[in-house]
Design a protein around this motif. Structure first.
Motif, PDB file in Angstrom:
ATOM      1  N   PHE A  34      89.707 -43.994  -6.278  1.00 38.44           N
ATOM      2  CA  PHE A  34      89.437 -45.167  -7.096  1.00 38.44           C
ATOM      3  C   PHE A  34      89.699 -44.862  -8.575  1.00 38.44           C
ATOM      4  N   TYR A  36      88.136 -46.653 -12.051  1.00 31.45           N
ATOM      5  CA  TYR A  36      87.255 -47.642 -12.672  1.00 31.45           C
ATOM      6  C   TYR A  36      87.516 -47.651 -14.177  1.00 31.45           C
ATOM      7  N   GLN A  38      85.795 -48.832 -18.005  1.00 32.07           N
ATOM      8  CA  GLN A  38      84.576 -49.205 -18.707  1.00 32.07           C
ATOM      9  C   GLN A  38      84.939 -49.630 -20.125  1.00 32.07           C
ATOM     10  N   GLY A  43      79.411 -52.182 -18.190  1.00 29.50           N
ATOM     11  CA  GLY A  43      79.387 -51.356 -16.995  1.00 29.50           C
ATOM     12  C   GLY A  43      80.798 -51.082 -16.507  1.00 29.50           C
ATOM     13  N   LEU A  44      80.879 -50.335 -15.414  1.00 28.08           N
ATOM     14  CA  LEU A  44      82.189 -49.995 -14.858  1.00 28.08           C
ATOM     15  C   LEU A  44      82.674 -51.114 -13.950  1.00 28.08           C
ATOM     16  N   GLU A  88      87.313 -46.634 -21.553  1.00 27.48           N
ATOM     17  CA  GLU A  88      87.211 -45.352 -20.867  1.00 27.48           C
ATOM     18  C   GLU A  88      87.547 -45.569 -19.396  1.00 27.48           C
ATOM     19  N   PHE A  90      87.741 -43.955 -15.497  1.00 29.06           N
ATOM     20  CA  PHE A  90      87.150 -42.953 -14.616  1.00 29.06           C
ATOM     21  C   PHE A  90      87.874 -42.935 -13.277  1.00 29.06           C
ATOM     22  N   THR A  94      85.809 -40.397  -2.747  1.00 29.74           N
ATOM     23  CA  THR A  94      84.761 -40.367  -1.741  1.00 29.74           C
ATOM     24  C   THR A  94      85.386 -39.995  -0.402  1.00 29.74           C
ATOM     25  N   LEU A 105      80.171 -41.571  -4.112  1.00 26.83           N
ATOM     26  CA  LEU A 105      81.324 -41.533  -4.990  1.00 26.83           C
ATOM     27  C   LEU A 105      81.157 -40.408  -5.998  1.00 26.83           C
ATOM     28  N   TYR A 106      82.204 -39.596  -6.142  1.00 25.16           N
ATOM     29  CA  TYR A 106      82.189 -38.511  -7.115  1.00 25.16           C
ATOM     30  C   TYR A 106      83.135 -38.875  -8.249  1.00 25.16           C
ATOM     31  N   PHE A 107      82.629 -38.846  -9.467  1.00 20.58           N
ATOM     32  CA  PHE A 107      83.396 -39.278 -10.623  1.00 20.58           C
ATOM     33  C   PHE A 107      83.939 -38.106 -11.422  1.00 20.58           C
ATOM     34  N   GLY A 108      85.101 -38.327 -12.034  1.00 23.94           N
ATOM     35  CA  GLY A 108      85.574 -37.425 -13.059  1.00 23.94           C
ATOM     36  C   GLY A 108      84.827 -37.681 -14.359  1.00 23.94           C
ATOM     37  N   ARG A 109      85.146 -36.885 -15.367  1.00 24.21           N
ATOM     38  CA  ARG A 109      84.413 -36.973 -16.629  1.00 24.21           C
ATOM     39  C   ARG A 109      84.910 -38.084 -17.540  1.00 24.21           C
ATOM     40  N   GLY A 110      85.981 -38.731 -17.147  1.00 21.17           N
ATOM     41  CA  GLY A 110      86.456 -39.873 -17.913  1.00 21.17           C
ATOM     42  C   GLY A 110      87.555 -39.522 -18.897  1.00 21.17           C
TER      43      GLY A 110
ATOM     44  N   MET B  41      80.576 -36.090 -19.653  1.00 23.13           N
ATOM     45  CA  MET B  41      80.048 -35.651 -18.348  1.00 23.13           C
ATOM     46  C   MET B  41      80.362 -36.630 -17.231  1.00 23.13           C
ATOM     47  N   GLY B  42      80.909 -37.759 -17.551  1.00 26.29           N
ATOM     48  CA  GLY B  42      81.151 -38.769 -16.528  1.00 26.29           C
ATOM     49  C   GLY B  42      79.849 -39.347 -16.021  1.00 26.29           C
ATOM     50  N   PHE B  90      73.054 -46.347 -15.319  1.00 22.80           N
ATOM     51  CA  PHE B  90      73.743 -47.415 -14.611  1.00 22.80           C
ATOM     52  C   PHE B  90      73.230 -47.509 -13.183  1.00 22.80           C
ATOM     53  N   GLY B 106      75.874 -52.493 -12.752  1.00 24.31           N
ATOM     54  CA  GLY B 106      75.199 -53.242 -13.779  1.00 24.31           C
ATOM     55  C   GLY B 106      75.768 -52.885 -15.147  1.00 24.31           C
TER      56      GLY B 106
END
Lengths: 117, 114
Positions: A34, A36, A38, A43-44, A88, A90, A94, A105-110, B41-42, B90, B106
């Protein structure tokens, strides 16, 4: 375990220039991917996703991403950016196996994309 | 509009105070999540819930508690706030546990602990 690396923390570009935001992931199982976005003080929201099928995925606002399994990458691209794309971004992953990690869901640092006039 | 609503949007606490963040969703989603976002940090998962009456720990659960007494609400509590908990929080929800389902987020709650 899954992990996501976004190779650039900040990407400045001029308006109407092309942009690529890089994302690499690590996983021992098949994954869903994914992107996302922001916008400031929000929010994302989902930009696009890859579940299966064609490796080139098109999203909203003219963005697209290409899934490369051999390179474990999912880079995001746009041929011509606008000032309104400043945000930003992201990358997230998953496991496709529904039995593991309950779809977390595991996110990168952006990556902060800043578009200059 | 249907979606995920977080309250409050902003809060300033002193070290040691307690507070609760409320997340409400009107989409009948089973799964709900609390993330914190810190610069560089994401998003990191604090706690999550797979249904009414259930909760589970995420990556960074220490110092937080959660409850899901009603399907539409997911509460995040700080019993004794610390400056390290200064962050943007969030809440998110999804219809089921398949990773193919998209998270709805949100707008965030900005917490400052002095």
């Amino acid at each position: 375990a899954q992990s996501v690396t976004q190779l650039d923390s900040q990407v400045p570009v001029f308006e109407e220039a092309p942009v690529e935001l890089r994302c690499n992931y690590s996983s021992s199982v098949s994954v869903y991917l994914f992107w996302y976005v922001q916008y400031p003080n929000q929010g994302l929201q989902l930009l696009l996703k890859y579940l299966s099928g064609s490796t080139l995925v098109k999203g909203i606002n003219g963005f697209e991403a290409e899934f490369n399994k051999s390179q474990t990458s999912f880079h995001l691209r746009k041929p011509s950016v606008h000032i309104s794309d400043t945000a930003e971004y992201f990358c997230a992953v998953t496991p496709a196996d529904r039995g593991s990690t309950l779809g977390r869901l595991y996110f990168g640092r952006g990556t902060q994309l800043t578009v200059w006039p | 509009n249907a979606g995920v609503t977080q309250t409050p949007k902003f809060r300033v606490l002193k070290t040691g105070q307690s507070m609760t963040l409320l997340c409400a969703q009107d989409m009948n989603h089973e799964y709900m999540y609390w993330y914190r976002q810190d610069p560089g940090m994401g998003l990191r998962l604090i706690h999550y819930s797979v249904g009414e009456g259930t909760t589970a720990k995420g990556e960074v659960p220490d110092g937080y508690n959660v409850s899901r007494l009603k399907k539409q609400n997911f509460l995040l509590g700080l019993e004794s706030a610390a400056p390290s908990q200064t962050s943007v929080y969030f809440c998110a929800s999804r219809v089921g546990h398949s990773g193919a389902n998209v998270l709805t987020f949100g707008a965030g709650s900005r917490l400052t602990v002095l």
